[in-house]
Write an enzyme that holds these catalytic residues in place. Sequence first.
Site, PDB file in Angstrom:
ATOM      1  CE  LYS A 181      -3.640   2.381   2.591  1.00 57.60           C
ATOM      2  NZ  LYS A 181      -4.570   2.298   3.746  1.00 57.60           N
ATOM      3  CD  GLU A 187       9.264  -6.540   6.703  1.00 63.92           C
ATOM      4  OE1 GLU A 187       9.149  -6.768   7.912  1.00 63.92           O
ATOM      5  OE2 GLU A 187       8.852  -5.489   6.155  1.00 63.92           O
ATOM      6  N   GLY A 242      -4.962  -2.208   4.796  1.00 63.39           N
ATOM      7  CA  GLY A 242      -4.288  -3.370   4.231  1.00 63.39           C
ATOM      8  C   GLY A 242      -4.944  -4.686   4.581  1.00 63.39           C
ATOM      9  NE  ARG A 243      -6.484  -3.987  10.798  1.00 63.86           N
ATOM     10  CZ  ARG A 243      -5.800  -2.854  10.906  1.00 63.86           C
ATOM     11  NH1 ARG A 243      -4.679  -2.702  10.229  1.00 63.86           N
ATOM     12  NH2 ARG A 243      -6.234  -1.866  11.669  1.00 63.86           N
ATOM     13  CD  GLU A 328      -1.891  -4.738  11.395  1.00 61.70           C
ATOM     14  OE1 GLU A 328      -0.681  -5.036  11.470  1.00 61.70           O
ATOM     15  OE2 GLU A 328      -2.512  -4.660  10.316  1.00 61.70           O
ATOM     16  CG  HIS A 359      -4.421 -36.076  17.421  1.00 64.81           C
ATOM     17  ND1 HIS A 359      -4.628 -37.300  18.014  1.00 64.81           N
ATOM     18  CD2 HIS A 359      -5.414 -35.927  16.518  1.00 64.81           C
ATOM     19  CE1 HIS A 359      -5.689 -37.892  17.470  1.00 64.81           C
ATOM     20  NE2 HIS A 359      -6.186 -37.064  16.556  1.00 64.81           N
ATOM     21  CE  LYS A 462       5.490  -1.254   9.286  1.00 64.36           C
ATOM     22  NZ  LYS A 462       4.487  -0.578   8.423  1.00 64.36           N
TER      23      LYS A 462
END
Length: 483
Positions: A181, A187, A242-243, A328, A359, A462
């Site tokens: 965005k 990254e 973004g999410r 978030e 399990h 960041k």
Amino acid sequence: MSFSKNKTHIPLLRDRDSERKLASTCGIKLDISRQCINSDELVDLFAFAREQDLLLVHRAMINGAVVNLAENRQALHTSLRAFSADAPRYNEVIAERTRLFVISKAVREGTWLGCRGDRITDVINIGIGGSEMGVLAAWQALKTVRTDLHLHFLSSVDGVMLERVLAACNPRSTLVVVSSKSFTTRETQVNAVAVDQWLLDNGIVGADRSRHMVVVSAKPTAAEEMCLPPENAFRLWNWVGGRFSVWSSIGLPLAITLGTEAFMEFLMGANEMDLHSVTTPIEQNLPAVLALLEYWNTKQRGVTSHCLLPYDERLRGLVPWLQQLEMESLGKSHGPDNNKITGPTGLLVWGANGNEGQHSFYQWLREGVGCTSIDIIWSETPGHRYAEHNRALLANARAQAEALVTRDSDSTGFNVVTTIALDAVTPRCLGALMAMYEHKTTMLGHLYGLNPFDQPGVELGKKLSQKAECGEDPQTALAELIH
């Protein structure tokens, strides 16, 4: 509305109400009968929601009110899947979706070829957080066993992931989608440069690169920064978090690999849930019911975590997607005006494939001292032809829904369980399911009195990472940033 803190030996809703509490829409059936609340308390909870104007505020968001006060922005992710010209920003969205579908069809039909005439066989999605998780969840749910187009995800700034992705692809038949965005995410920048170098090392240089790389961003200069022509840029808007962005150009890899028809069905399912959320009374409104129960469980019952257990391999990716969406959005202790919020807010969200979890950590859920809210999801229609597998899987899901609310009388912990049965895992039903959880999250933001659309807590990390890359000691840098 007053809340007590007694949380042990609480009867379930079904223990005091002969009718099982069910609600359904969009191919999704919700069963809340295993919640620790009685009918009178549920009625009071619905009345509380009306006092808080829950649905009124929700409608205002969809209609374009400025709800992200920290950034003075609208939150119009619902407009990305709207099919009415009355929706805010409708013309902009349709124009960009048209461009999205043109390139998707061109790749699928073989008219968009690599620079040496090779048909595209692999798509690499470079993006992290909201630029990856929704796309990954949908891809895992909807991909077919055999496909002519393979989708790979490059998110972590870890060379191992980079090597594994590149080793699986032929550069001449690969299309790279760089999604960010802000187009400043470190990254994504590092991975984009590395993949660009891979293309260059394989002779894909100059104008040839435009056949192998596109960008998705809200930054107008994103294509220019990657030395790509303007037509290789697809638009995202600042009024989309973004999410909440899988419905936008962020979903380009889905439209390419699954097809525009499937992507359109995905959007239509989400839109159906949007319409349900604004037209259905609270008592039968799926996202409102989920939001209110989670609010009740945090404030009244002392629940501290929410566990998502999909009994379907296709829905495995929903766990990290929901984790980001809720944590978030709701992991905050201050309101929009920086006022301190009293009491708990968003829950810790975790989970796994339900059958595998049995399990692993179900022992803790069954006999530990934690107080946990649980969603168990399954599909009534299998995605395979193995009847014995389906019978065993659904038997486990239904059995565990009972086992997880069964406790000894001296237990100090407890669980509350909601089951969510899907008619089938289709693009339309998946879209509705993911939209349902989005609306649950934004409604909780209103109930808790916080802004679910910003994420100030991630900024410090960041900044420290940037200083650490330059050789500074993070502890020293932290002291400088704070003071």
